[in-house]
Write an enzyme that holds these catalytic residues in place. Structure first.
Site, PDB file in Angstrom:
ATOM      1  CD  GLU A  80      10.772   3.238   4.266  1.00  0.00           C
ATOM      2  OE1 GLU A  80       9.597   2.948   4.522  1.00  0.00           O
ATOM      3  OE2 GLU A  80      11.181   3.426   3.092  1.00  0.00           O
ATOM      4  N   GLY A 128       5.330   0.816   6.400  1.00  0.00           N
ATOM      5  CA  GLY A 128       4.549  -0.306   6.920  1.00  0.00           C
ATOM      6  C   GLY A 128       3.224  -0.510   6.218  1.00  0.00           C
ATOM      7  N   GLY A 162       4.759   2.772   9.585  1.00  0.00           N
ATOM      8  CA  GLY A 162       4.716   2.156  10.907  1.00  0.00           C
ATOM      9  C   GLY A 162       4.602   3.233  11.977  1.00  0.00           C
ATOM     10  CG  ASP A 222      11.099  -1.862   6.980  1.00  0.00           C
ATOM     11  OD1 ASP A 222      10.511  -0.898   6.453  1.00  0.00           O
ATOM     12  OD2 ASP A 222      10.849  -2.237   8.155  1.00  0.00           O
TER      13      ASP A 222
END
Length: 347
Positions: free
Chosen positions: A138, A115, A68, A146
């Protein structure tokens, strides 16, 4: 074909296929809110369009997507406006890809993380070349795996998903194929002909039968057995103790333990609980759980500290708070998973 992705993402109707191309190679195709919204609009349109039989997503440059747009998230959060809406839209998109009613083919030639994983690995066909690398890193930046990692990683045999979540280590296409992350591997040089045949037939299964080249697993059997042994333990504390006991005589255990000791203790505790919980949850339930965690992470310390150390003051050592696994209390972990009331993620 314009779904308003600007110069960040391109949409084309080619033959029987809807083709998506990520077009931010200079930013390693980091996923922005605009890209998420545009891809969401395209998928809703193409799902109802009888002329589109298959969707293919690919990328320009040397990365599929390195994650992301972390810097934007950091700056917005530090300014007191954490971009919760970006994540809500992203997580809804991840869930939509997972339930998409047509074949959804991700063609991955280069690195895919965070992402980027969310917009590729929930599709029906995950095709990787020898240039592909996968990671969910992460925990190293005070965040958590996530974009549906709690749905994706528990399914991998031999506790391989838990290992990837708690270390953030990268794997190549062979390990991805054999663990079940990838469904197919092809040669990088065959990508153009794969695409040409796919848009002609609209049938990924038959096209992949013609160009599938199996990849050997990169991780050897003793290491896979060690991963299975250490990461199947009933608690994070037991995982650490198991690695610690072996570290004196086993290089893999020593290296893995050293890696985990650099990660955010809070992130490790949350990730362990999240991946464990994901074993029995649907994709939608996973996304709701991750949205709860996300809201707490964006209001916390370690995520901003992790980004500061990795990106702002490149290569400096993050000062995690709390600083050790022992000082992250059960109640602290529990709070990340607590319901959000009217702020729950609507799917």
């Amino acid at each position: 074909m314009d779904f308003d992705g600007g110069d960040e993402i391109r949409f084309e109707r080619l033959g029987r296929a809807g083709v998506v191309t990520l077009t931010r190679p200079q930013a390693l195709n980091a996923v922005t809110h605009r890209m998420v919204r545009a891809l969401g609009r395209a998928l809703h349109s193409w799902e109802r369009d009888d002329g589109v039989e298959v969707v293919l997503i690919k990328a320009e440059g040397r990365a599929f997507s390195a994650g992301g747009d972390i810097l934007h998230i950091y700056e917005a959060g530090r300014a007191g406006k954490p971009p919760v809406e970006f994540f809500a839209d992203e997580y809804r998109l991840n869930a939509h890809i997972n339930s998409f009613k047509k074949p959804y083919v991700a063609l991955i030639d280069g690195i895919v993380m965070g992402g980027g994983v969310g917009i590729s690995f929930h599709g029906s066909h995950r095709v990787m070349t020898e240039n592909a690398q996968f990671a969910m890193p992460e925990v190293g930046i005070g965040f958590f795996p996530d974009v549906g990692a709690s749905h994706l990683l528990p399914d991998l045999g031999g506790s391989f998903g838990m290992y990837l979540a708690l270390t953030g280590n990268r794997i190549r296409h062979g390990d991805a194929l054999w663990s079940g992350l990838a469904t197919h591997t092809i040669k990088a040089e065959d990508q153009a002909s794969f695409l040409d045949r796919l848009v002609l037939t609209g049938d990924p299964e038959s096209v992949l039968r013609g160009c599938f080249v199996p990849a050997k697993r990169e991780t050897d059997r003793p290491t896979l057995e060690a991963i299975s042994r250490h990461f199947a333990q009933p608690s994070l504390r037991d995982v650490i103790d198991s690695l610690d006991r072996a570290a004196g005589t086993d290089a893999f255990a020593a290296t893995t333990l050293a890696t985990m000791r650099t990660r955010s203790p809070t992130s490790l505790r949350v990730a362990w609980r999240q991946i464990s919980a994901g074993q029995t949850l649907s994709m939608d339930e996973c996304m709701k759980m991750e949205f709860r965690i996300l809201n707490r992470m964006l209001a916390g310390h370690d995520f901003y500290e992790g980004i500061r150390a990795a990106i702002i003051d490149k290569g400096s050592k993050p000062q995690w708070r709390p600083a050790t696994l022992e000082t992250v209390g059960e109640a602290d972990v529990e709070a990340y998973f607590a319901p959000l009331g009217e702020r729950e993620l609507p799917l």
